[in-house]
Design an enzyme around this catalytic site. Structure first.
Site, PDB file in Angstrom:
ATOM      1  N   GLU A 290     -22.700  13.224  19.737  1.00  0.00           N
ATOM      2  CA  GLU A 290     -22.649  14.162  18.604  1.00  0.00           C
ATOM      3  C   GLU A 290     -22.749  13.329  17.340  1.00  0.00           C
ATOM      4  O   GLU A 290     -21.779  12.662  16.955  1.00  0.00           O
ATOM      5  CB  GLU A 290     -21.323  14.947  18.629  1.00  0.00           C
ATOM      6  CG  GLU A 290     -21.164  15.868  19.825  1.00  0.00           C
ATOM      7  CD  GLU A 290     -22.127  17.049  19.818  1.00  0.00           C
ATOM      8  OE1 GLU A 290     -22.744  17.331  18.774  1.00  0.00           O
ATOM      9  OE2 GLU A 290     -22.259  17.685  20.875  1.00  0.00           O
TER      10      GLU A 290
ATOM     11  N   CYS B 162     -20.412  16.777   9.379  1.00  0.00           N
ATOM     12  CA  CYS B 162     -21.757  16.575   9.931  1.00  0.00           C
ATOM     13  C   CYS B 162     -22.614  17.814   9.689  1.00  0.00           C
ATOM     14  O   CYS B 162     -23.828  17.735   9.642  1.00  0.00           O
ATOM     15  CB  CYS B 162     -21.683  16.219  11.414  1.00  0.00           C
ATOM     16  SG  CYS B 162     -20.693  17.342  12.378  1.00  0.00           S
TER      17      CYS B 162
END
Ligand code: ADP
Length: 515
Positions: free
Chosen positions: A239, A273
């Site tokens: 991720e 993010c």
């Protein structure tokens, strides 16, 4: 490298105040094999429990976190510099919600699934079983140090794996807090272990041959981990970063979109993010929208108190990334709409929410992840151009599309090369644990959350059952005389115009042949 005797202590600095608030003992590298030994031993007992039994521990953990929500929020806030509201809304809530989701759905998702068996294999039954992998290594970052560690840990644990967590050295107090929460919830010894330290400790655990690596962090480190994992064929989920575009069309609700842009870009000081890192605005409303956005941003209240909107940065090195991007943009003619030039920034970790215009598509501020409170705003002229600009980076995590035209919103959403798209909101897909989470391109490999998020931590095992009553099977030896029968059988079975009578005849002939 540390000698066997030396135990390194890491000072914990509160980024918002610069004060040392604790010390954490680093895990010595020579203990790495011991962690794996304990993890493997614990795996035997933990994987032997039923899912329902494992979930009993989850319920205890959840209640403990509910009881101590305020204390946990304060630890998260102090360790990261994020404001309390963000600690509770964006770090604690998603963790509890994931736990809730897992408690409700794990048994169904992870138990044996029946699969249809085709007619050619008549007499057999087919199933999929989910077998835990073993010891799962979770390496987590500092921006949402609670949820980005706990959600993969819980997902792995539900399936019967034991877990080693290596939390970010930038927010070690949260790592300690997680360790303490699992311990106090009574998880059996060795089922959850937490190793403290920086990249050397992370690298040593990566080399220690875990059965799965779940990594959340930078693209750079993700690539290093993937290379190491490849040597031992260890499966991974990565991720990584994002450079998420927000696309605002002229027919959007501009007031709502301006509020969303301010929040989407500056929540957690932009260290998200999935934060809005590029804002594309349709030209006819560009000027008006920019004014609305500036108005929103100017009303933000920065600080550490309970009512503050924007907290500090968490990681000093990240400040330098933001500075470098802003310096380059300004040197090449970009215009500051809010905020200050880096040379005017105050000492400390609070950076002003900064809006920049007149940027070029090849600037770092557009191409590279900022992970800070910096938002470039760019006009566009039509749908195709907006899609092209949005897809024009190496990242593809999330995106948002703003318009009242549902067909247009869906059309644009389908063309964005991202792991998620939000229509008329930002970031929020991550809050629905039933949706998959993950990136395309350099934003990562794999998905978690949702059904897939539990199943990735298990081997999918195909099982077929036969009662074993027949002496032989039609496809076994000897082949004598079988070819023409199979030819006729398959021609009739696979043809668009099936002849079931001929099929049955050939099947019976094969069975007869089957001595
Ligand atoms: P971020 O800047 O978002 O923290 P990093 O990728 O530097 O991103 O760090 C994420 C996590 O990865 C942290 O827990 C860090 O200690 C760990 N880490 C950094 N380098 C390595 C490495 N070479 N091997 C394993 N883990 C690492």
């Amino acid at each position: 490298m540390h000698s066997v005797e030396q135990i390194q202590k890491m000072p914990v600095v509160a980024p918002a105040t610069g004060k040392v608030i604790a010390e954490i003992e680093e895990t010595p590298l020579h203990e790495v094999p011991l962690f794996y030994q304990q993890g493997r031993k614990a795996f035997i007992g933990w994987s032997g429990l039923s899912i329902a039994e494992r979930l009993q521990y989850f319920k205890k953990l959840k209640q403990l976190m509910v009881d101590e929500m305020d204390e946990i929020a304060r630890i998260v806030s102090e360790d990261t510099g994020k404001v309390l509201t963000e600690a509770i809304v964006a770090d604690i809530m998603p963790t509890l919600d994931a736990m809730d989701h897992i408690i409700r759905h794990a048994s169904k998702i992870l138990s044996r699934q029946k699969v249809k068996t085709p007619l050619l294999l008549i007499g057999k039954k087919s199933f999929i079983e989910y077998m835990p992998r073993g010891v799962v290594l979770v390496i987590s970052p500092w921006n949402y140090p609670l949820q980005l560690a706990m959600v993969p840990m819980l997902s792995a644990l539900a399936g019967g794996n034991s877990v080693i967590l290596k939390p970010s050295e930038v927010t070690p107090l949260v790592g300690k807090c997680i360790q303490d929460l699992f311990k106090r919830s009574g998880f059996p010894a060795g089922t959850v272990q937490v190793a403290h330290g920086g990249k050397e400790v992370g690298a040593a655990f990566t080399e220690g041959k875990p059965d799965y690596i779940f990594f959340t962090g930078s693209v750079r480190t993700g690539k290093i981990i993937q290379q190491q994992a490849a040597k031992d064929l260890i499966p991974t989920t990565l991720e990584l970063g994002g450079k998420d575009p927000m696309i605002v069309f002229s027919d959007a609700d501009l007031e709502r979109a301006a509020k969303a842009a301010a929040w989407g870009a500056f929540t957690n000081s932009g260290q998200v993010c999935m934060s809005a890192e590029r804002l594309y605005v349709e030209r006819p409303i560009y000027g008006r929208f920019l004014e609305l956005l500036k108005h929103e941003v100017r009303s933000l209240n920065q600080g550490t108190n309970e009512d503050a909107d924007v907290g500090s940065m968490t990681f000093p090195a990240q400040k330098e990334v933001v500075k470098a991007q802003l310096d380059e943009a300004l040197a090449r003619g970009a215009k500051l709409e809010t905020g200050l030039k880096p040379s005017e920034w105050k000492d400390g970790m609070f950076l002003p929410p900064t809006i920049v215009t007149q940027v070029e598509q090849d600037m770092k501020i557009i191409q590279e992840e900022t992970f800070g409170p910096l938002l470039p705003v760019v006009p566009f002229d039509n749908e195709d151009e907006a899609v092209g600009l949005a897809n024009g980076t190496v990242y593809g995590l999330n995106a948002s599309v703003w318009t009242k035209d549902k067909a247009k919103a869906r059309r644009v959403a389908s063309q964005l090369v991202t792991g998620a798209v939000v229509i008329n909101d930002v970031i929020i897909t991550v809050a629905n644990h039933g949706l998959p989470f993950g990136g395309t391109k350099e934003s990562g490999i794999g998905r978690y959350h949702s059904e897939a998020g539990l199943r990735i931590f298990c081997h999918e095992k195909a099982i077929m059952e036969d009662m074993g009553l027949m002496k032989s099977e039609i496809q076994w030896y000897p082949y004598k005389g079988k070819y023409p029968l199979f030819l006729n059988l398959f021609k009739n079975y696979f043809s668009e115009k099936k002849n079931w009578l001929a099929f049955a005849k050939n099947y019976l002939a094969l069975l007869k042949n089957n001595k």
